[in-house]
Design a protein around this motif. Sequence first.
Motif, short mmCIF file in Angstrom:
data_model
loop_
_atom_site.label_atom_id
_atom_site.label_comp_id
_atom_site.label_asym_id
_atom_site.label_seq_id
_atom_site.Cartn_x
_atom_site.Cartn_y
_atom_site.Cartn_z
N VAL A 131 -7.38 35.07 -17.04
CA VAL A 131 -8.69 35.39 -17.60
C VAL A 131 -9.31 36.49 -16.75
O VAL A 131 -9.48 36.33 -15.54
N ASP A 132 -9.64 37.62 -17.38
CA ASP A 132 -10.17 38.74 -16.58
C ASP A 132 -11.31 39.49 -17.24
O ASP A 132 -11.71 40.55 -16.76
N ASP A 133 -11.87 38.97 -18.34
CA ASP A 133 -13.02 39.64 -18.94
C ASP A 133 -13.87 38.61 -19.69
O ASP A 133 -13.49 37.45 -19.86
N GLN A 134 -15.02 39.04 -20.14
CA GLN A 134 -15.96 38.13 -20.78
C GLN A 134 -15.42 37.51 -22.07
O GLN A 134 -15.61 36.31 -22.29
N PRO A 135 -14.75 38.26 -22.93
CA PRO A 135 -14.18 37.61 -24.12
C PRO A 135 -13.21 36.49 -23.77
O PRO A 135 -13.20 35.45 -24.42
N ASP A 136 -12.39 36.69 -22.73
CA ASP A 136 -11.47 35.63 -22.31
C ASP A 136 -12.22 34.43 -21.76
O ASP A 136 -11.78 33.28 -21.93
N ILE A 137 -13.34 34.67 -21.06
CA ILE A 137 -14.14 33.55 -20.56
C ILE A 137 -14.61 32.68 -21.72
O ILE A 137 -14.57 31.45 -21.66
N GLU A 138 -15.02 33.32 -22.81
CA GLU A 138 -15.48 32.57 -23.98
C GLU A 138 -14.35 31.73 -24.57
O GLU A 138 -14.55 30.57 -24.95
N VAL A 139 -13.16 32.29 -24.64
CA VAL A 139 -12.01 31.56 -25.16
C VAL A 139 -11.68 30.39 -24.23
O VAL A 139 -11.43 29.26 -24.68
N ARG A 170 -19.34 34.79 -11.97
CA ARG A 170 -19.07 34.53 -10.56
C ARG A 170 -17.70 33.88 -10.38
O ARG A 170 -16.94 34.22 -9.47
N THR A 171 -17.37 32.93 -11.27
CA THR A 171 -16.07 32.28 -11.23
C THR A 171 -14.96 33.32 -11.41
O THR A 171 -13.94 33.30 -10.70
N LEU A 172 -15.16 34.21 -12.35
CA LEU A 172 -14.17 35.23 -12.66
C LEU A 172 -13.93 36.15 -11.46
O LEU A 172 -12.80 36.58 -11.21
N GLU A 173 -14.98 36.44 -10.70
CA GLU A 173 -14.89 37.41 -9.62
C GLU A 173 -14.41 36.82 -8.29
O GLU A 173 -14.13 37.56 -7.36
#
Length: 239
Positions: free
Chosen positions: A110-118, A141-144
Amino acid sequence: GVQRFFTGLAGADLRRAPEGFLLITGEPVPGFNGAFVARGPNAREVLVDYVEAIRERGHGGFVGFTSAADAQLAPVARELGLEPGGPNPLMALEPGDLPEPRGRYSVQRVDDQPDIEVFRDLMSRGFDQPLDTWRRLVTKRTLEDPTIASYIARSGEQPYSAGTTIKTGASVGIWNMATPPEYQRKGAGRAVLVHAIQSHLKQGSRLFYLVASEAGKHLYEQVGFRTVDDGTIWLLGAD
């Protein structure tokens, strides 16, 4: 490692002691308000303190014991009104030859906002928990955070399964493995797990661990995980 996932979450209560740690997110979901306790000279006091903190939130929760702590603290847990919740095994993997994933899945981090939503949607449906809870728990923050990695398995454009790893030194914890009911037993969870392990092996990781549910234990054994402690779980009801 798991506390790191929730660092910075508004309203979270995170505590550590030699005998264990507390993780209260404040979400109205018992599985996100709990503690793990090991044997030690102050284990009773730590357990009492953690149970009081969980009860104050009123959402219910859990306490996980190591096998040694269960022998020491089970009477205390009963005194505090906790109910036995069954086995909660700690499993570990020191990889040799990993089995290949089954099915035709592509797995990406997961590396972008659309993937976070999925990812949030898969977690919500896989665990049957509110989507709003996962929107608050999984953020940019989790992503980064470089120690946290989340993965999604897809077949074509359709997402099937997801999971998270948290790295501390050369060890990697496997957390939040979730597959919606309609996609279970099709190899998607296995694809996420094997891909995540292989990715971390390439970065020098050498030990993988997780706390298994009864539903997931068979998959983990197939991949090579072995039980290293027969822990137990104790439950607190919501007010």
